[in-house]
Structure formats: C-alpha cells, structure tokens
Motif scaffolding. Structure first.
Motif, PDB file in Angstrom:
ATOM      1  N   TYR A  16     -26.677   3.029   4.399  1.00 49.54           N
ATOM      2  CA  TYR A  16     -26.777   2.002   5.429  1.00 49.54           C
ATOM      3  C   TYR A  16     -27.347   2.671   6.669  1.00 49.54           C
ATOM      4  N   ILE A  17     -28.350   2.022   7.255  1.00 53.60           N
ATOM      5  CA  ILE A  17     -28.982   2.586   8.437  1.00 53.60           C
ATOM      6  C   ILE A  17     -29.014   1.557   9.561  1.00 53.60           C
ATOM      7  N   ALA A  18     -29.150   2.061  10.785  1.00 54.33           N
ATOM      8  CA  ALA A  18     -29.318   1.218  11.968  1.00 54.33           C
ATOM      9  C   ALA A  18     -30.742   1.392  12.470  1.00 54.33           C
ATOM     10  N   LEU A  19     -31.319   0.310  12.958  1.00 60.73           N
ATOM     11  CA  LEU A  19     -32.657   0.323  13.545  1.00 60.73           C
ATOM     12  C   LEU A  19     -32.570  -0.299  14.927  1.00 60.73           C
ATOM     13  N   GLY A  20     -33.289   0.274  15.889  1.00 54.95           N
ATOM     14  CA  GLY A  20     -33.306  -0.277  17.230  1.00 54.95           C
ATOM     15  C   GLY A  20     -34.627  -0.002  17.918  1.00 54.95           C
ATOM     16  N   SER A  21     -35.005  -0.893  18.843  1.00 56.84           N
ATOM     17  CA  SER A  21     -36.238  -0.732  19.610  1.00 56.84           C
ATOM     18  C   SER A  21     -36.098  -1.443  20.944  1.00 56.84           C
ATOM     19  N   ASN A  22     -36.631  -0.805  22.016  1.00 51.04           N
ATOM     20  CA  ASN A  22     -36.661  -1.515  23.305  1.00 51.04           C
ATOM     21  C   ASN A  22     -37.954  -1.259  24.075  1.00 51.04           C
ATOM     22  N   MET A  23     -39.006  -0.867  23.361  1.00 46.82           N
ATOM     23  CA  MET A  23     -40.314  -0.667  24.001  1.00 46.82           C
ATOM     24  C   MET A  23     -41.390  -1.393  23.206  1.00 46.82           C
ATOM     25  N   GLU A  73     -31.675   1.822  -0.935  1.00 49.32           N
ATOM     26  CA  GLU A  73     -31.416   2.552  -2.171  1.00 49.32           C
ATOM     27  C   GLU A  73     -32.401   3.708  -2.159  1.00 49.32           C
ATOM     28  N   THR A  74     -31.911   4.916  -2.455  1.00 50.49           N
ATOM     29  CA  THR A  74     -32.779   6.079  -2.336  1.00 50.49           C
ATOM     30  C   THR A  74     -32.416   7.147  -3.348  1.00 50.49           C
ATOM     31  N   THR A  75     -33.411   7.941  -3.720  1.00 47.82           N
ATOM     32  CA  THR A  75     -33.156   9.137  -4.523  1.00 47.82           C
ATOM     33  C   THR A  75     -33.068  10.362  -3.631  1.00 47.82           C
ATOM     34  N   LEU A  76     -33.251  10.173  -2.332  1.00 44.97           N
ATOM     35  CA  LEU A  76     -33.148  11.279  -1.383  1.00 44.97           C
ATOM     36  C   LEU A  76     -31.680  11.577  -1.071  1.00 44.97           C
ATOM     37  N   ALA A  77     -31.361  12.834  -0.939  1.00 47.97           N
ATOM     38  CA  ALA A  77     -30.054  13.250  -0.447  1.00 47.97           C
ATOM     39  C   ALA A  77     -29.994  12.926   1.054  1.00 47.97           C
ATOM     40  N   PRO A  78     -28.823  12.994   1.685  1.00 46.31           N
ATOM     41  CA  PRO A  78     -28.710  12.594   3.091  1.00 46.31           C
ATOM     42  C   PRO A  78     -29.677  13.292   4.048  1.00 46.31           C
ATOM     43  N   MET A  79     -29.775  14.614   4.017  1.00 42.37           N
ATOM     44  CA  MET A  79     -30.657  15.314   4.976  1.00 42.37           C
ATOM     45  C   MET A  79     -32.129  14.970   4.765  1.00 42.37           C
ATOM     46  N   PRO A  80     -32.653  14.964   3.537  1.00 43.79           N
ATOM     47  CA  PRO A  80     -34.040  14.545   3.361  1.00 43.79           C
ATOM     48  C   PRO A  80     -34.277  13.087   3.772  1.00 43.79           C
ATOM     49  N   LEU A 110     -26.113   5.577   9.029  1.00 45.59           N
ATOM     50  CA  LEU A 110     -24.729   5.233   9.362  1.00 45.59           C
ATOM     51  C   LEU A 110     -23.770   5.686   8.269  1.00 45.59           C
ATOM     52  N   LEU A 111     -24.112   5.333   7.044  1.00 42.27           N
ATOM     53  CA  LEU A 111     -23.286   5.635   5.879  1.00 42.27           C
ATOM     54  C   LEU A 111     -24.200   6.024   4.721  1.00 42.27           C
ATOM     55  N   TYR A 112     -23.757   6.965   3.929  1.00 44.26           N
ATOM     56  CA  TYR A 112     -24.473   7.355   2.716  1.00 44.26           C
ATOM     57  C   TYR A 112     -23.415   7.498   1.634  1.00 44.26           C
ATOM     58  N   GLU A 113     -23.341   6.469   0.756  1.00 44.30           N
ATOM     59  CA  GLU A 113     -22.287   6.433  -0.264  1.00 44.30           C
ATOM     60  C   GLU A 113     -20.952   6.753   0.409  1.00 44.30           C
ATOM     61  N   ASP A 114     -20.151   7.611  -0.193  1.00 42.93           N
ATOM     62  CA  ASP A 114     -18.884   8.034   0.413  1.00 42.93           C
ATOM     63  C   ASP A 114     -18.990   9.441   0.981  1.00 42.93           C
ATOM     64  N   PRO A 125     -19.536   9.625   8.105  1.00 37.49           N
ATOM     65  CA  PRO A 125     -20.196   8.451   8.659  1.00 37.49           C
ATOM     66  C   PRO A 125     -20.607   8.701  10.112  1.00 37.49           C
ATOM     67  N   HIS A 126     -21.549   7.888  10.592  1.00 41.17           N
ATOM     68  CA  HIS A 126     -22.039   8.056  11.962  1.00 41.17           C
ATOM     69  C   HIS A 126     -20.844   8.058  12.924  1.00 41.17           C
ATOM     70  N   PRO A 127     -20.762   9.051  13.810  1.00 39.03           N
ATOM     71  CA  PRO A 127     -19.542   9.236  14.614  1.00 39.03           C
ATOM     72  C   PRO A 127     -19.226   8.128  15.613  1.00 39.03           C
ATOM     73  N   ARG A 128     -20.203   7.370  16.075  1.00 37.03           N
ATOM     74  CA  ARG A 128     -19.933   6.350  17.093  1.00 37.03           C
ATOM     75  C   ARG A 128     -20.133   4.922  16.588  1.00 37.03           C
ATOM     76  N   MET A 129     -20.347   4.754  15.286  1.00 39.84           N
ATOM     77  CA  MET A 129     -20.672   3.408  14.807  1.00 39.84           C
ATOM     78  C   MET A 129     -19.532   2.411  14.996  1.00 39.84           C
ATOM     79  N   MET A 130     -18.280   2.861  14.916  1.00 39.28           N
ATOM     80  CA  MET A 130     -17.153   1.936  15.044  1.00 39.28           C
ATOM     81  C   MET A 130     -16.868   1.551  16.496  1.00 39.28           C
ATOM     82  N   GLU A 131     -17.622   2.129  17.436  1.00 43.85           N
ATOM     83  CA  GLU A 131     -17.426   1.849  18.862  1.00 43.85           C
ATOM     84  C   GLU A 131     -18.490   0.915  19.420  1.00 43.85           C
TER      85      GLU A 131
END
Length: 185
Positions: A16-23, A73-80, A110-114, A125-131
C-alpha cells in the motif's frame, strides 16, 4: 532485470502506498505517477482510492495537496520498490529542497505485506501513517476487506475526520482501468 531486485521469481506481494502532490497540475501528477507505476515491469496497480484535497502539515506556508493511496502487486522486495518509486518521483520533477515542503509528487510505501523494517531509508509500516488523516482516509478506501489493519485504520480515519480532519475534503475520483471499485467506508 536482476533477481536482486525481485522478492523471488514467482512471488508477488502486496504493498500500500501514498501519493501526494501540491505543485502544478496536481491531479495530472497523480495520474502520471500511477501510470509510471503501472508501466514498471514489476508493479501492477490493483486499486486506487478517491482523491482528497488536504491542508499541508508541518511546513504550512504552501499550497494544498491532493492525496490518494493505491494498492500495488509487485515482485519487488520493499527496498527495490522504494527505489523504483523514488525514480518515478525524480522523473516527474520532484526536488527535495525543504523538508515537508512543496512537491510535484510524493510517493511513500505505507505497508508491504506484514513486513516490519527499521532501516534508515525505509521504516515499515510507515511511522506516521496512523497520525495523518491525509494518509488514513485514502488508505481506508483501498485496504482489502479483512486486512489486519482495516478496523484500526478505519477507526483512526474516523477519529481524524471528527477532530477536524487536517482540512481533508473529497476532491475527485480517478477511474483506474485495472482497478476494482474502492471499498466503501
């Protein structure tokens, strides 16, 4: 592609990913980021949230953001996966000049499996997502039914909205060609 960049040849994982833009054309930036993710050989965009306009958090002397979330859905590990997302940010003109400052596009895992990770470059998980309502509300849109965090994210999103919601308002929806309909709250 080398196997170093893959979780394993047959294994797919969900992130799960977050996307944002303000420009610039903020909505178009979100669309371009989704298309770039989809065009990556090792990433498939399964589901996208509604698009929300949100007040900036942290550095507030900037334009409002458009924010959304996506299930990949991805075959990439988290860092790649993170590196692929950073490359897309760069292709779309992202400059890192002011912490929490204006940006053409911002992509966060935000999240990659468990997976739990405490690496300097990637904390899961992303450290500030629950805030942050601007993360919780769109994430709740795309969480798979029965996901272990569905109830917690839903409750946190509702609390954030009741507490003023960080200036979050529904902006639009993006009809994603491969996506199933967003889950209903």
């Amino acid at each position: 592609m080398s196997r170093d960049n893959e979780a394993s040849p047959q294994t797919t994982s969900q992130a799960y990913i977050a996307l944002g833009s303000n420009m610039g054309d903020r909505e178009q930036m979100l669309r371009q980021a989704l298309l770039a993710l989809q065009e990556h050989a090792s990433i498939n965009v399964l589901r996208v949230s509604k698009v929300y306009e949100t007040d900036p958090v942290g550095y507030t002397d900037q334009s409002a953001f458009l924010n959304m979330a996506a299930l990949l859905e991805t075959t990439l590990a988290p860092m790649p996966l993170l590196r692929a997302m950073l490359q897309i940010e760069q292709q779309l003109g992202r400059k890192r000049e002011v912490r929490f400052g204006p940006r053409t596009i911002d992509l966060d895992v935000l999240l990659y499996e468990d997976v739990r990770s405490d690496e300097e470059e990637l904390i899961l998980p992303h450290p500030r997502m629950m805030e942050r309502a601007f993360v919780l509300v769109p994430l709740h849109d795309v969480l798979q039914p029965g996901h272990s965090l569905q109830q917690q994210v839903g409750q946190a999103a509702n609390r954030a909205l009741q507490d003023g919601g960080e200036g979050i308002a529904l902006w639009n929806t993006i009809n994603w060609q491969d996506a199933s309909a967003p889950s209903e709250s």
